[in-house]
Design a protein around this motif. Structure first.
Motif, PDB file in Angstrom:
ATOM      1  N   LYS A 139     -71.914 -38.468 -13.124  1.00 13.87           N
ATOM      2  CA  LYS A 139     -71.333 -38.716 -14.456  1.00 13.87           C
ATOM      3  C   LYS A 139     -72.043 -39.665 -14.526  1.00 13.87           C
ATOM      4  O   LYS A 139     -71.809 -40.622 -14.108  1.00 13.87           O
ATOM      5  N   TYR A 140     -73.069 -39.892 -15.448  1.00 18.63           N
ATOM      6  CA  TYR A 140     -73.674 -41.194 -15.599  1.00 18.63           C
ATOM      7  C   TYR A 140     -73.336 -41.682 -17.060  1.00 18.63           C
ATOM      8  O   TYR A 140     -73.247 -40.889 -17.876  1.00 18.63           O
ATOM      9  N   PHE A 141     -73.649 -43.431 -17.203  1.00 14.53           N
ATOM     10  CA  PHE A 141     -73.628 -44.014 -18.181  1.00 14.53           C
ATOM     11  C   PHE A 141     -72.211 -43.547 -19.518  1.00 14.53           C
ATOM     12  O   PHE A 141     -72.098 -43.586 -20.440  1.00 14.53           O
ATOM     13  N   VAL A 142     -71.163 -43.349 -18.071  1.00 17.03           N
ATOM     14  CA  VAL A 142     -69.965 -43.116 -18.802  1.00 17.03           C
ATOM     15  C   VAL A 142     -69.127 -44.259 -19.334  1.00 17.03           C
ATOM     16  O   VAL A 142     -68.254 -43.418 -20.290  1.00 17.03           O
ATOM     17  N   ASN A 143     -69.503 -45.042 -19.723  1.00 14.12           N
ATOM     18  CA  ASN A 143     -69.318 -46.577 -20.477  1.00 14.12           C
ATOM     19  C   ASN A 143     -70.190 -46.720 -21.957  1.00 14.12           C
ATOM     20  O   ASN A 143     -70.039 -46.999 -22.503  1.00 14.12           O
ATOM     21  N   GLY A 144     -71.085 -46.187 -21.994  1.00 13.53           N
ATOM     22  CA  GLY A 144     -71.883 -46.075 -23.696  1.00 13.53           C
ATOM     23  C   GLY A 144     -73.083 -46.731 -23.275  1.00 13.53           C
ATOM     24  O   GLY A 144     -74.090 -46.520 -22.512  1.00 13.53           O
ATOM     25  N   TRP A 145     -73.764 -46.907 -23.999  1.00 15.64           N
ATOM     26  CA  TRP A 145     -75.027 -47.097 -24.103  1.00 15.64           C
ATOM     27  C   TRP A 145     -75.039 -49.069 -23.581  1.00 15.64           C
ATOM     28  O   TRP A 145     -76.575 -49.130 -23.017  1.00 15.64           O
ATOM     29  N   GLY A 146     -74.416 -49.587 -23.120  1.00 12.66           N
ATOM     30  CA  GLY A 146     -74.460 -51.298 -23.327  1.00 12.66           C
ATOM     31  C   GLY A 146     -74.322 -52.166 -24.416  1.00 12.66           C
ATOM     32  O   GLY A 146     -74.199 -51.715 -25.258  1.00 12.66           O
ATOM     33  N   LYS A 147     -73.861 -53.201 -24.441  1.00 11.51           N
ATOM     34  CA  LYS A 147     -73.678 -54.035 -25.227  1.00 11.51           C
ATOM     35  C   LYS A 147     -75.141 -53.798 -25.841  1.00 11.51           C
ATOM     36  O   LYS A 147     -76.451 -54.843 -25.106  1.00 11.51           O
ATOM     37  N   PRO A 148     -75.069 -54.029 -27.579  1.00  6.85           N
ATOM     38  CA  PRO A 148     -76.701 -54.055 -28.206  1.00  6.85           C
ATOM     39  C   PRO A 148     -77.673 -54.612 -27.815  1.00  6.85           C
ATOM     40  O   PRO A 148     -78.137 -55.060 -28.007  1.00  6.85           O
ATOM     41  N   GLU A 149     -77.224 -56.533 -27.969  1.00  4.63           N
ATOM     42  CA  GLU A 149     -77.764 -57.466 -27.777  1.00  4.63           C
ATOM     43  C   GLU A 149     -78.152 -57.123 -26.144  1.00  4.63           C
ATOM     44  O   GLU A 149     -79.150 -58.219 -25.743  1.00  4.63           O
TER      45      GLU A 149
ATOM     46  N   ASN B 125     -72.489 -37.449 -20.883  1.00  6.88           N
ATOM     47  CA  ASN B 125     -71.564 -37.065 -22.198  1.00  6.88           C
ATOM     48  C   ASN B 125     -71.822 -37.481 -23.288  1.00  6.88           C
ATOM     49  O   ASN B 125     -71.648 -38.575 -24.226  1.00  6.88           O
ATOM     50  N   TRP B 126     -72.680 -36.271 -24.104  1.00  6.18           N
ATOM     51  CA  TRP B 126     -73.558 -36.381 -25.016  1.00  6.18           C
ATOM     52  C   TRP B 126     -72.232 -37.208 -26.493  1.00  6.18           C
ATOM     53  O   TRP B 126     -72.964 -38.072 -27.413  1.00  6.18           O
ATOM     54  N   LYS B 127     -71.685 -36.392 -26.202  1.00  5.94           N
ATOM     55  CA  LYS B 127     -70.332 -36.727 -27.000  1.00  5.94           C
ATOM     56  C   LYS B 127     -70.108 -38.423 -27.946  1.00  5.94           C
ATOM     57  O   LYS B 127     -69.825 -38.507 -29.020  1.00  5.94           O
ATOM     58  N   MET B 128     -70.033 -38.885 -26.490  1.00  2.16           N
ATOM     59  CA  MET B 128     -69.348 -40.366 -25.868  1.00  2.16           C
ATOM     60  C   MET B 128     -70.497 -40.444 -26.555  1.00  2.16           C
ATOM     61  O   MET B 128     -70.150 -41.917 -28.174  1.00  2.16           O
ATOM     62  N   LEU B 129     -71.586 -40.824 -26.821  1.00  2.00           N
ATOM     63  CA  LEU B 129     -73.629 -41.880 -26.878  1.00  2.00           C
ATOM     64  C   LEU B 129     -73.243 -41.406 -27.813  1.00  2.00           C
ATOM     65  O   LEU B 129     -73.516 -42.150 -29.319  1.00  2.00           O
ATOM     66  N   GLU B 130     -73.140 -39.625 -28.706  1.00  2.00           N
ATOM     67  CA  GLU B 130     -73.092 -40.238 -30.262  1.00  2.00           C
ATOM     68  C   GLU B 130     -72.296 -40.680 -30.917  1.00  2.00           C
ATOM     69  O   GLU B 130     -72.809 -41.311 -31.986  1.00  2.00           O
ATOM     70  N   LYS B 131     -71.086 -40.596 -30.764  1.00  2.00           N
ATOM     71  CA  LYS B 131     -70.365 -41.587 -31.373  1.00  2.00           C
ATOM     72  C   LYS B 131     -70.374 -42.689 -31.040  1.00  2.00           C
ATOM     73  O   LYS B 131     -69.990 -43.471 -32.283  1.00  2.00           O
ATOM     74  N   GLU B 132     -70.782 -43.381 -30.667  1.00  3.31           N
ATOM     75  CA  GLU B 132     -71.273 -45.246 -30.206  1.00  3.31           C
ATOM     76  C   GLU B 132     -72.605 -45.307 -30.962  1.00  3.31           C
ATOM     77  O   GLU B 132     -72.640 -46.414 -31.131  1.00  3.31           O
ATOM     78  N   TYR B 133     -73.702 -44.713 -31.065  1.00  2.00           N
ATOM     79  CA  TYR B 133     -74.877 -44.442 -31.578  1.00  2.00           C
ATOM     80  C   TYR B 133     -74.427 -44.900 -33.214  1.00  2.00           C
ATOM     81  O   TYR B 133     -74.557 -45.844 -33.744  1.00  2.00           O
TER      82      TYR B 133
END
Length: 527
Positions: free
Chosen positions: A16-26, A241-249
């Motif tokens: 799995k890739y990017f399991v912790n999300g997008w990363g810090k926005p800054e 994990n598109w659901k997780m990425l969607e939720k964070e975005y």
């Protein structure tokens, strides 16, 4: 048609890739701003002085080459210290040089960036670098990618990047690190220089080539113009994990209101991504339904399963399925460990992710000690030793899986799962996350957003003609970005090409340096 071998291989890897999300926005904002600096060759080149310090750790002579191992501080760690993890700040490399150059006035050296999961030096050294000395008298510099091997953060699992921002940090580091190593090579009289890599490594090699203000050999293999296609349309898109990425975005105002305004999807990509996303979801639902029906039919009519022409042959027991799955996972992890001859120097620190014990003999047999347990709800399969012999054995194993349509997710889907999937096909939030992924990937990785290499006639891209990992036939449109580049094709998909066509990749490197010789060296001598 989608390459099924690639799809099956992707499903059995379970990575799995990017399991912790997008990363810090800054950090994403900093990386987008820095992209504009490195995209301009002149401003990028000024970031790394010609005398940038490099430390040589060890020099040793083998029977067929000279190995020089060294390290240096990654320049990006100086310019963006907040973005680069501590483990990634030191760049490690290994030079593989001929003991005697064929021509003292022509000492070609090529930089190898790593593909996905290609950790440490041994794989590129044995499959590409050492053969290149014999086949073309070409030296190599093998660099450890950030987040891999000696540069892997402790909290990261294997080679799985934790954040989307990590892939941009990887690219930014390698672009500046390439400048360090090009300067270093020239100080010792090596040249002409070049870049190459397989899969993700090919794209990173292309980015690195945009920084150098002189003619440079460029050989990206099984690569693409942008990472956006790979992560939103290719086989690897199912590992997100598109659901997780969607939720964070959706919940992060900075991502939606600030970072989003800094990115731009290259023309045509947004529409194509939407089409591909919808198409893949439809195919996935159909696949689940047909597999579910076939499985039920096999249970009700067991005799029908004996038909050799049936599309799906049922697995007779959980243990049998898990055993075959274990073989498959081992093959997936060890896809590139074929006909390798390891040396004692690697034993101290070059270990595979799954504690693989490599042995070399006259039959070119690789023994893999897989310490991972494959299990389902009711059974646990003990650790086992699986022997994988030669390229054909690996391919035959994957073909067996393809014919059986083995997919862990599919085999365990219930009717309720299928109904839930139908009811939640493409939510607005999911589409927003998809388009944002396209935009941020294009902004930071699309070759159109970077300088054109000085001489694109020295670029030879090698693509697979049915690649499910790299959609749109990879670099087929490279001439729209690099006008004089050459594109070559090999048969099959990503996995088969990676395993089967190493010689063709090396031939492209040899040919590209020969182009350089004829265009610059021979012409100079004639004048």
């Amino acid at each position: 048609m989608t390459n099924k071998l690639d799809q099956i291989y992707r499903s059995i890897r379970m990575t799995k890739y990017f399991v912790n999300g997008w990363g810090k926005p800054e950090n994403l904002k900093r990386l987008c701003e820095f992209r504009k600096i490195v995209a301009n060759r002149e401003s990028c080149y000024k970031l790394v002085p010609p005398d940038y310090p490099v430390k040589i750790d060890k020099e040793e002579e083998e029977k067929d080459c000279i190995l020089i191992t060294g390290h240096f501080l990654s320049p990006l760690a100086t310019y963006l210290p907040e973005c680069v993890p501590d483990a990634c700040k030191t760049a490690h490399f290994q030079m593989v040089l001929p003991k005697k150059w064929q021509d003292e006035n022509f000492k070609p050296v090529i930089l190898h960036t790593a593909g996905t999961g290609d950790q440490y030096f041994w794989r590129r050294r044995n499959f590409i670098a050492k053969p290149l000395i014999k086949e073309g008298g070409i030296g190599s510099i093998i660099i450890e990618n950030p987040f891999y091997g000696l540069r892997k953060p402790v909290e990261q699992s294997r080679s799985c990047l934790q954040y989307v921002s990590d892939i941009f940090v990887m690219g930014g580091c390698l672009m500046l690190e390439a400048l360090v190593l090009f300067h270093f090579s020239e100080r010792f009289g090596y040249g002409p220089l070049g870049t190459t890599g397989l899969s993700m490594g090919g794209h990173l090699a292309s980015l690195a080539a945009t920084t150098w203000p002189k003619p440079l050999v460029i050989v990206p293999c099984l690569s693409s113009l942008t990472a956006s296609h790979v992560f939103t349309q290719g086989a690897i898109s199912h590992a997100l994990n598109w659901k997780m990425l969607e939720k964070e975005y959706v919940s992060n105002d900075c991502l939606r209101n600030e970072v989003q305004k800094m990115v731009k999807i290259i023309e045509g990509d947004a529409f194509r991504a939407g089409q591909q996303f919808a198409k893949k979801l439809t195919e996935q639902v159909s696949s689940f339904e047909s597999t579910y029906e076939d499985r039920n039919h096999a249970e009700v009519h067991p005799a029908a399963s004996n038909d050799a022409n049936s599309r799906l042959q049922p697995i007779q027991s959980n243990k049998a399925m898990a055993t075959l799955a274990s073989e498959a996972k081992t093959a997936a992890i060890q896809s590139s460990i074929l006909s390798i001859q390891t040396d004692n120097a690697d034993n101290n620190y070059e270990k595979c992710d799954n504690y693989c014990n490599l042995e070399s003999n006259s039959d070119v047999t690789t023994t893999v000690d897989l310490s991972t347990t494959i299990c389902d709800q009711n059974s646990h399969i003990k650790d086992e030793i699986v022997k994988t012999q030669t390229t054909n054995n690996l391919l035959n194993l994957i073909v067996r899986l393809t014919r059986a349509s083995i997919n862990f997710n599919v085999l365990n889907k219930s009717k309720d799962d299928l109904n839930a999937l139908k009811q939640n096909e493409t939510s607005p939030g999911e589409q927003q996350a998809l388009y944002f992924m396209n935009g941020i990937m294009d902004e930071c990785t699309h070759l159109k957003n970077f300088a054109v290499p000085v001489d694109t006639s020295l670029a030879i891209a090698v693509c697979a003609d049915n690649d499910a990992y790299v959609p749109d036939r990879g670099m087929i449109n490279i001439k729209s970005v690099w006008p004089d580049a050459e594109v070559r094709y090999v048969k099959g998909g990503h996995v088969r090409a990676y395993v089967q066509y190493q010689k063709e990749f090396r031939l492209a490197i040899v040919d590209a340096f020969e182009k350089y010789r004829k265009k610059y060296v021979s012409a100079t001598r004639e004048n």
